[in-house]
Design a protein around this motif. Structure first.
Motif, PDB file in Angstrom:
ATOM      1  N   LEU A   1       0.910  -6.789  36.432  1.00  0.00           N
ATOM      2  CA  LEU A   1       2.389  -6.997  36.068  1.00  0.00           C
ATOM      3  C   LEU A   1       3.336  -5.875  36.661  1.00  0.00           C
ATOM      4  N   MET A   2       2.924  -4.729  36.417  1.00  0.00           N
ATOM      5  CA  MET A   2       3.967  -3.670  36.772  1.00  0.00           C
ATOM      6  C   MET A   2       3.979  -3.688  38.504  1.00  0.00           C
ATOM      7  N   ILE A   3       3.064  -4.015  39.031  1.00  0.00           N
ATOM      8  CA  ILE A   3       2.964  -3.727  40.480  1.00  0.00           C
ATOM      9  C   ILE A   3       3.949  -5.004  41.070  1.00  0.00           C
TER      10      ILE A   3
ATOM     11  N   PHE B   1      16.188   5.288  39.905  1.00  0.00           N
ATOM     12  CA  PHE B   1      15.357   5.839  38.876  1.00  0.00           C
ATOM     13  C   PHE B   1      15.965   5.352  37.563  1.00  0.00           C
ATOM     14  N   VAL B   2      17.423   5.716  37.683  1.00  0.00           N
ATOM     15  CA  VAL B   2      18.095   5.362  36.448  1.00  0.00           C
ATOM     16  C   VAL B   2      18.186   3.712  35.994  1.00  0.00           C
ATOM     17  N   ALA B   3      18.434   2.999  37.178  1.00  0.00           N
ATOM     18  CA  ALA B   3      18.627   1.653  37.236  1.00  0.00           C
ATOM     19  C   ALA B   3      17.429   0.914  36.753  1.00  0.00           C
ATOM     20  N   THR B   4      16.233   1.643  37.084  1.00  0.00           N
ATOM     21  CA  THR B   4      15.045   0.914  37.028  1.00  0.00           C
ATOM     22  C   THR B   4      14.176   1.280  35.633  1.00  0.00           C
ATOM     23  N   ALA B   5      14.570   2.570  35.300  1.00  0.00           N
ATOM     24  CA  ALA B   5      14.281   3.089  33.664  1.00  0.00           C
ATOM     25  C   ALA B   5      14.947   2.721  32.431  1.00  0.00           C
ATOM     26  N   THR B   6      16.189   2.222  32.803  1.00  0.00           N
ATOM     27  CA  THR B   6      16.873   1.775  31.525  1.00  0.00           C
ATOM     28  C   THR B   6      16.160   0.699  30.922  1.00  0.00           C
ATOM     29  N   PRO B   7      16.471   0.460  29.591  1.00  0.00           N
ATOM     30  CA  PRO B   7      15.698  -0.906  29.096  1.00  0.00           C
ATOM     31  C   PRO B   7      16.186  -2.131  29.525  1.00  0.00           C
TER      32      PRO B   7
ATOM     33  N   ILE C   1      14.388  -6.079  30.905  1.00  0.00           N
ATOM     34  CA  ILE C   1      13.444  -7.373  31.172  1.00  0.00           C
ATOM     35  C   ILE C   1      12.073  -6.716  31.420  1.00  0.00           C
ATOM     36  N   ALA C   2      12.034  -6.128  32.865  1.00  0.00           N
ATOM     37  CA  ALA C   2      10.646  -5.738  33.276  1.00  0.00           C
ATOM     38  C   ALA C   2      10.330  -4.331  32.309  1.00  0.00           C
ATOM     39  N   THR C   3      11.080  -3.621  31.795  1.00  0.00           N
ATOM     40  CA  THR C   3      10.784  -2.500  30.967  1.00  0.00           C
ATOM     41  C   THR C   3      10.019  -3.059  29.764  1.00  0.00           C
TER      42      THR C   3
END
Length: 199
Positions: A41-43, A13-19, A21-23
């Motif tokens: 895009l998100m999927i 969660f921390v790895a994917t929530a930090t700002p 490219i994708a975020t």
């Protein structure tokens, strides 16, 4: 039963929530197109990260480490694509005046961002090394990491997309929209830098 994988879920969660490219793309898409039109895009991005971390856990990351030319090609292609997206975002105006971003990014656009991002491969390799004890072999580890990172990325990107929608409600003038789009474009372009620091 859930207790042993809680550290993995928190890490993902921390790895994917930090700002990153994708975020940034999810935020921009939410601001420009709303949640429903940003779903592909998100999927795609979540599925791309799931396949990248799963493949890294299964051993494909070793191939990338052994072939620096393939890594370099991925970095160049990924950087050029992201710069092109940053240019499109930076040139966009308010949603109702937008002609340069006529439609949101696609499922494959979201997935491709992850497939070309060496940071995602490095994250998958690091997670595989850190959490290998949770699985009985590479296949089970690939499934565990892929599903965990895919689901946490879907949640994280949804939150960033909603943040973009909130920004869209707060912005009232064309210059405010242009300023937001330029900031998002610069953040997206800057997110390329860590890609080149990944060994």
């Amino acid at each position: 039963m859930l207790h042993p994988i809680l550290p993995l879920i928190l890490f993902a969660f921390v790895a994917t929530a930090t700002p990153g490219i994708a975020t940034t793309l999810s935020t921009a898409s939410g601001a420009q197109f709303g949640f429903r039109r940003s779903v592909p895009l998100m999927i795609g991005s979540a599925a791309g990260l799931a396949t990248v971390t799963g493949a890294a856990a299964a051993g494909l990351a070793g191939l990338l480490l052994a072939m620096p030319s393939l890594q370099l090609a991925m970095k160049i292609a990924g950087s050029l694509y992201l710069l092109w997206l940053a240019l499109k975002i930076g040139r966009a105006g308010p949603p109702n005046l937008d002609v340069t971003m006529a439609k949101p990014n696609s499922f494959f656009g979201g997935a491709g961002i992850q497939w070309m991002n060496p940071k995602g491969w490095a994250m998958g390799l690091g997670a595989a090394a850190s959490f290998a004890a949770l699985a009985d072999g590479p296949g089970q580890l690939a499934l565990l990491l892929g599903s965990t990172f895919g689901l946490t990325a879907a949640v994280s990107l949804s939150l960033w997309c909603v943040a973009g929608m909130v920004l869209a409600r707060l912005l009232k003038t064309e210059w405010q929209w242009r300023a937001l789009n330029i900031v998002l474009a610069l953040v997206l372009a800057a997110s390329i830098i860590p890609m080149w620091r990944t060994v």
